[in-house]
Design an enzyme around this catalytic site. Structure first.
Site: not given
Ligand SMILES: [Zn+2]
Length: 218
Positions: A62, A64, A105, A139, A141
């Protein structure tokens, strides 16, 4: 740009990410090994929770991204805490796997900007409109860093736990071999149901918003 935003420059990544510390970590799910990775350039620290021998193929993984508001402060605006718990439960059930906890975050915009986006959402904008009004893309990320962390842990191919097609594509682009994907259920509540619907509609998240759960939570 935010300190915690993971921005890496392709070929130099191998020289930038290092294992900085690791230790056994007893948890209520069992004895994990926690590994802290450090980006030598930005100083950003990311964490892996490792259970069992994860060198080799078909490792449950995962990836995360940090969410202080739900994971620490108990916010009901998103499903991050539930996703984190379920992913760790899955790793514990299997007895083998990795949870990478990336310090990015608010889909990469940072905590302060995430709270500014929440303020805009309180005025009626959805999560993606709010980010755009603040001047951020949907996004931010990045997953190259996660790919390098998995390589350093000796993981060669993964069973990826995610509902997010962008994450799957981002990891594959970064060189992670994904053998299969496992979806997580997304329980909704009255505060998160719109967010989850928007996420499903805008990004193709595989989310079945459980309206009954939602009513119960209300
Ligand atoms: Zn969240």
């Amino acid at each position: 740009m935010q300190d915690n935003l993971v921005v890496v420059a392709g070929g130099r990544l191998r020289d930038r990410i290092e294992i900085y510390g690791e230790a056994p970590l007893p948890t209520h799910r069992g004895l994990f090994r926690t590994v802290v990775f450090r980006d030598r350039e930005s100083g950003a620290e990311h964490v892996a929770m490792v259970l069992g021998d994860v060198t080799g193929e078909s490792v449950l993984v995962r990836v995360h991204s940090e969410c202080l508001t739900s994971e620490v402060l108990g916010s009901l605006k998103c499903d991050c805490r539930a996703q984190l718990d379920r992913a760790l439960d899955l790793v514990a059930e299997r007895g083998r796997g990795v949870l990478l906890y990336l310090r990015q975050e608010g889909r990469g915009i940072g905590l302060g900007n995430k709270i500014r986006a929440y303020a805009l959402q309180a005025q009626g904008h959805d999560t993606y409109e709010a980010n755009r009004l603040l001047g951020f893309p949907d996004d931010l990320r990045r997953y190259d860093c996660a790919a390098e962390m998995l390589r350093l842990l000796g993981v060669r191919s993964v069973e990826l736990v995610t509902n997010n097609p962008l994450k799957l594509a981002g990891l594959q682009e970064a060189g992670v071999r994904v053998g299969s994907r496992i979806q997580l259920p997304s329980p909704a509540n009255p505060h998160s149901v719109e967010y989850l619907r928007t996420k499903r509609e805008r990004t193709g998240h595989l989310i079945e918003v459980d309206e009954e759960d939602c009513a119960k939570a209300g």
